[in-house]
Design a protein around this motif. Structure first.
Motif, PDB file in Angstrom:
ATOM      1  N   TYR A   1      40.867  42.606  38.894  1.00  0.00           N
ATOM      2  CA  TYR A   1      40.082  43.012  40.058  1.00  0.00           C
ATOM      3  C   TYR A   1      39.307  41.831  40.608  1.00  0.00           C
ATOM      4  CZ  TYR A   1      36.523  45.407  42.765  1.00  0.00           C
ATOM      5  OH  TYR A   1      35.685  45.800  43.764  1.00  0.00           O
ATOM      6  N   ALA A   2      38.681  41.087  39.705  1.00  0.00           N
ATOM      7  CA  ALA A   2      37.874  39.935  40.120  1.00  0.00           C
ATOM      8  C   ALA A   2      38.721  38.899  40.842  1.00  0.00           C
ATOM      9  CB  ALA A   2      37.198  39.313  38.902  1.00  0.00           C
ATOM     10  N   SER A   3      39.887  38.576  40.284  1.00  0.00           N
ATOM     11  CA  SER A   3      40.686  37.530  40.918  1.00  0.00           C
ATOM     12  C   SER A   3      41.206  37.995  42.270  1.00  0.00           C
ATOM     13  CB  SER A   3      41.845  37.125  40.005  1.00  0.00           C
ATOM     14  OG  SER A   3      42.588  38.252  39.655  1.00  0.00           O
ATOM     15  N   ARG A   4      41.517  39.292  42.366  1.00  0.00           N
ATOM     16  CA  ARG A   4      41.965  39.815  43.645  1.00  0.00           C
ATOM     17  C   ARG A   4      40.872  39.639  44.702  1.00  0.00           C
ATOM     18  NH1 ARG A   4      43.430  45.305  42.286  1.00  0.00           N
ATOM     19  NH2 ARG A   4      41.786  46.088  43.614  1.00  0.00           N
ATOM     20  N   ARG A   5      39.632  39.954  44.297  1.00  0.00           N
ATOM     21  CA  ARG A   5      38.511  39.838  45.237  1.00  0.00           C
ATOM     22  C   ARG A   5      38.294  38.385  45.654  1.00  0.00           C
ATOM     23  NH1 ARG A   5      36.613  43.769  48.045  1.00  0.00           N
ATOM     24  NH2 ARG A   5      35.301  42.027  48.568  1.00  0.00           N
ATOM     25  N   VAL A   6      38.383  37.476  44.701  1.00  0.00           N
ATOM     26  CA  VAL A   6      38.162  36.066  45.020  1.00  0.00           C
ATOM     27  C   VAL A   6      39.224  35.595  46.015  1.00  0.00           C
ATOM     28  CG1 VAL A   6      38.202  33.719  44.113  1.00  0.00           C
ATOM     29  CG2 VAL A   6      37.041  35.523  42.844  1.00  0.00           C
TER      30      VAL A   6
END
Lengths: 306, 307, 328
Positions: free
Chosen positions: B4-9
């Motif tokens: 989720y975090a990498s997608r957001r970044v």
């Protein structure tokens, strides 16, 4: 300068409600909300005070003994003096503070009104077009809104004002041009649900162009959220305007606004307190009223939120 | 959570890029330039200056030069303050602004959350009324007016704190500026906290927790506060960016050596380098904050992670 | 004679509204015996939920309870919350109607389960989690160790209600109050859930209070039942007695408005009229406007709940035979 009244949140809740509610029977949700608003004492009192301030700002200047740029050489830097008709005192140039406060209020209200109008018009059209056309156009347009949200708002206004000069009209447009984002989001959501309704289908079947459908059939159905949005936007713009004027980027002499008056009064408040107090009290009262009206609307829309 | 975090970044990168471009072109398409001072410069000097800052090239070339430098972490030179890189000026002013805004942010967030909780637990009793009034004042009175009134009252009449200026390492010079910055933020936080806490205290799961005999303290700490923080957290990002931009005004008013001072003058002088650099800095901070808030949000509300 | 685990005396619940007071429960009296299942039946607004919420100390802020609910020699009604927390969750537990919203969405199930054991049994966290997982298995949750790490939204409604049951039974309480535990669930799941209640309460010797408006639920599980109307209990007795020989006209009406149980009637008949508004109860017997057997005395006096032989009680002046034809 979003968020003094929690506008985004209120409007989103309201819009969700409108979406889930099938065509309300009899009284609409908006009418219902207004009748609840009428029962809210703080909001009703605020509306009365607001009406008084607006009338005073626009009609008052014709009844006060001095003009806002008129210099009274016999009283410079004088506290309130009822005999000479300087009810709020005078400034360092011998100009009557009451007349200046009235003119400043008028200017602040005009700025707020025009900027709100600009933001409503842009927001409604943008949101309605995005929602109605849908698909890729919609996702690109909404992406742009996301990007605009990321820009530092007040820096942006300062840049605009500096780059395009200090003409008040540009000021209105500049402020309004940045305030429309929330409105566009709400309107888009509404349009998405509206366009599935039968009367839009009928219009489309009748051969109406997308533009006609948006203007004739979709926009009129957005009155409720637009009115509320406007009410909540006005105080935000008044603050933004007075902040810019305070920085010396807003309304220019001899004209004045509440922000300009406060910035003139603040440095001399120790010796000439009336120069700060008069515009400050008017500004705070105005903002209190608008916020109470906004809060009243919020409660009227969402009665469980107590 | 990591995915989720990498997608957001990843999704933040194009936004940042487009925003940089918008800022660049808006700034450049506006009339006027950095060397249109009161004193007209000799044509040759002007031409040399323009060539030095690449202003003689087509706009699109300038754009690519700027982006290329930016990717290397170079914000370019200041065009008005001679011999200074934009990054140097930011390095001088920004730490102060950040310290000011962050202290106000931390103080206000803590006070706001606590006040909101106290008000919610004592709904419609005197602590609640006191808080509602304080919030109203903080949220409504604009920061420049609040600053003027506090300066007058605590700086002049009572003479408790200095009314302005800055002496390095003296905390009392920061009391009034931080109060001005923190009050509205604390107000909004506590308003959000109060509302969501009242809602959470009325939910079925808090009733369940009470029925388990956990004791009111544990019910609050474990079952009520975390879900009640959700709307508060979603405000933290915008809140800090308001504080950072609001800090510009507060620095002006109290005469503090932050970045606000440079920015307003730079904008007036059309110092493209500084204006753009500062705007970009703020934009990246805002984007980074939004990202951080999204991640925090995902931690608070497990449902978000699966969207 | 089995032991009484809960002795409720003159329990009343009052809600303070903006400018009036509403009595949701009035002078309720009943005993709960060890290990038995008592069904509390009534229409919505009859006060059945509020009565038990007041015993659990869970009334809304504007609610006030008077009277006694004795568990041994401890009175739970109006007890200081801090002392009440010693008993809630340990000796008396409650399960709520809506499993979808009754679990905390932000906490893992194992946290929500284990905290009960940590609080009341003094377990350390590890033991508490292990015991919780055993309990999850016992209520029929597949892969309990894995499920314990889930958040509530990852489970179906039926599974969540099983978790609620597991949570309530962790400390093997003497009394379990289940407020409409099956109402929000699919019909297919309802029967399983009732079997689960039955077997678990039997295993633990827990007395079960089943609050419901569904007589079908009562028939399958309960030993005794109490019928409530307008905040009062109007008839109590064994389920068999009340089903086959109701003595209060309201009980009769309820039976005939429920499918499958309406032995004597061919068709389904709702009770005439609407449930009373608690703010404007009629004078005399609360049921009089809807009662086919009503006579002068019912309009003037309120009938007390009195024993009528066996362990039955009723609150009605009418002494003649109740025949359904007279109602129809």
């Amino acid at each position: 300068m979003a968020g003094i009244t929690g506008k985004d949140q209120v409007l989103t809740t309201y819009a969700n409600k409108l979406e889930t509610l099938d065509a309300p029977k009899g009284r609409s949700l908006t009418q219902d909300a207004l009748s609840r608003l009428a029962r809210n004492k703080a909001a009703v009192a605020s509306i009365a005070v607001l009406v008084f301030i607006v009338l005073a700002a626009f009609i008052g200047p014709y009844f006060v003994p001095w003009g806002y740029s008129e210099v009274d050489w016999t009283s410079i830097r004088k506290p309130p003096d009822f005999e000479k008709g300087h009810y709020f005192g005078t400034d360092q140039n011998g100009r009557d503070m009451l007349a200046r406060v009235l003119q400043g209020t008028q200017m602040s209200l005009i700025v707020a009104g025009v900027a709100t109008l600009v933001s409503v018009v842009i927001g409604v059209i943008y949101g309605a077009v995005a929602g109605y056309l849908g698909g890729r156009v919609d996702s690109v347009m909404m992406r742009i809104v996301d990007i605009m949200y990321a820009l530092p708002y007040i820096l942006f206004v300062i840049i605009l004002v500096v780059m395009f000069g200090r003409h008040p009209v540009l000021l209105f447009v500049g402020i309004g041009a940045i305030e429309w984002l929330t409105m566009a989001r709400i309107v888009r959501g509404q349009t998405l649900t509206l366009k599935e309704r039968e009367f839009i289908e009928a219009a489309r079947a009748g051969g109406a162009s997308p533009w006609t459908i948006i203007i004739r059939h979709i926009v009129p159905n957005l009155t409720g959220p637009v009115v509320i949005y406007a009410t909540l936007t006005i105080p935000e713009i008044i603050i933004a305007e007075s902040f810019l004027s305070y920085l010396g980027l807003g309304v220019q002499e001899p004209q004045t606004s509440l922000g300009t008056l406060i910035s003139a009064g603040a440095p001399v408040a120790e010796v000439l307190p009336w120069m700060l107090m008069a515009p400050a009290i008017v500004l705070v009262t105005l903002l209190f009223c608008l916020t109470y009206i906004g809060d009243g609307l919020r409660d009227a829309l969402d009665p469980k939120d107590r | 959570m990591l995915r989720y975090a990498s997608r957001r970044v990843l999704s933040a990168i194009p936004i940042a890029f487009i925003a940089v471009s918008i800022c660049f072109f808006i700034l450049r398409l506006a009339p006027g330039g950095p060397f249109d001072g009161e004193r007209a410069l000799p044509p040759l000097v002007l031409a040399n200056l323009r060539a030095h800052y690449n202003l003689d090239q087509p706009l699109i070339n300038q754009y690519f030069i700027y982006i290329w430098r930016l990717l290397q972490g170079d914000l370019g030179p200041s065009m008005v303050i001679e011999g200074f890189e934009v990054s140097q000026l930011i390095a001088i002013g920004f730490p102060f602004t950040l310290t000011l805004a962050l202290s106000a942010f931390v103080i206000a967030t803590i006070i706001g959350i606590l006040a909101g909780m106290v008000a919610a637990v004592n709904q419609n009793k005197w602590p609640d009324y006191v808080m509602v009034l304080a919030v109203m004042i903080g949220v409504i009175v604009p920061n420049f007016l609040m600053a003027a009134l506090l300066q007058l009252w605590f700086g002049v009449y009572l003479d408790w704190f200095p009314a302005g200026g800055w002496v390095s390492g003296r905390w009392e010079y920061l009391v009034l500026p931080i109060t001005v910055l923190a009050w509205p933020h604390a107000g909004r936080i506590s308003r959000l906290m109060r509302g969501s806490m009242i809602e959470v205290l009325g939910t079925n799961y808090v009733r369940t927790a009470r029925s388990k005999g956990l004791g009111e303290r544990l019910v609050m700490a474990r079952h009520a506060i975390k879900p009640a923080l959700v709307p508060v957290v979603s405000y933290l990002g915008p809140g800090l960016s308001y504080l950072l931009t609001g800090s510009l005004a507060v620095e002006q008013i109290f005469g503090l050596p932050g970045i606000g001072k440079y920015f307003v003058t730079a904008a007036l002088n059309r110092d493209y380098g500084i204006v753009l650099g500062t705007t970009l800095l703020y934009m990246f901070i805002i984007l980074a904050l939004n990202l951080l808030v999204d991640l925090l949000y995902a931690w608070l509300d497990p449902k978000v992670r699966y969207r | 004679m089995a032991n009484t685990v809960l002795d409720v005396q003159d329990l009343s619940v009052t809600f303070q509204l903006r400018d009036s007071e509403v009595d949701a429960v009035r002078e309720m009296n009943f005993q709960l015996t060890e290990g038995e299942t008592l069904a509390v039946v009534g229409e919505s607004g009859s006060g059945k939920s509020q009565a038990f919420l007041s015993i659990m100390g869970l009334l809304a802020r504007n609610g006030r309870a008077t009277g006694k609910a004795l568990m041994g020699d401890v009175n739970l009604v109006g007890m200081d919350k801090r002392r009440l927390d010693e008993y809630r969750g340990r000796d008396i537990a409650m399960i709520f109607q809506d499993p979808m919203t009754s679990l905390n969405p932000t906490l893992r199930l194992r946290t929500q389960l284990a905290e009960v054991l940590v609080r009341h049994r003094g377990f350390d966290r590890k033991d508490a989690v292990r015991t919780s997982i055993e309990m999850l298995e016992r209520v029929g949750i597949p892969e309990p160790a894995k499920r314990a790490n889930s958040y509530p939204h990852e489970l179906s409604g039926g599974m969540r209600q099983r978790v609620m049951i597991a949570m309530a039974l962790l400390c093997q309480p003497k009394i379990l109050i289940a407020d409409e535990p099956t109402t929000a669930l699919d019909v297919t799941v309802q029967a399983q859930m009732l079997d689960l209640f039955k077997s678990l309460t039997e295993d633990f010797g827990t007395a079960l209070v089943l609050i419901t408006h569904d007589l079908g639920v009562v028939a399958g599980v309960a030993d005794r039942m109490m019928v409530m109307y307008g905040g009062r209990s109007v008839e109590t007795g064994s389920v068999n007695d009340l089903f086959y020989d109701p003595r209060h006209p309201y009980t009769l009406g309820l039976l005939h408005s429920t499918p499958h149980i309406a032995h004597r009637a061919e068709r389904l008949d709702p009770i005439r009229g609407l449930p009373p508004s608690l703010e404007h109860l009629p004078k005399g017997c609360s049921f009089n406007p809807r009662c086919a057997f009503c006579f002068d005395r019912c309009l003037e006096e309120r009938p007390p709940l009195e024993p009528i032989g066996g362990d039955r009680k009723k609150a009605c002046f009418y002494e003649g035979p109740l025949r359904y034809e007279e109602v129809a």
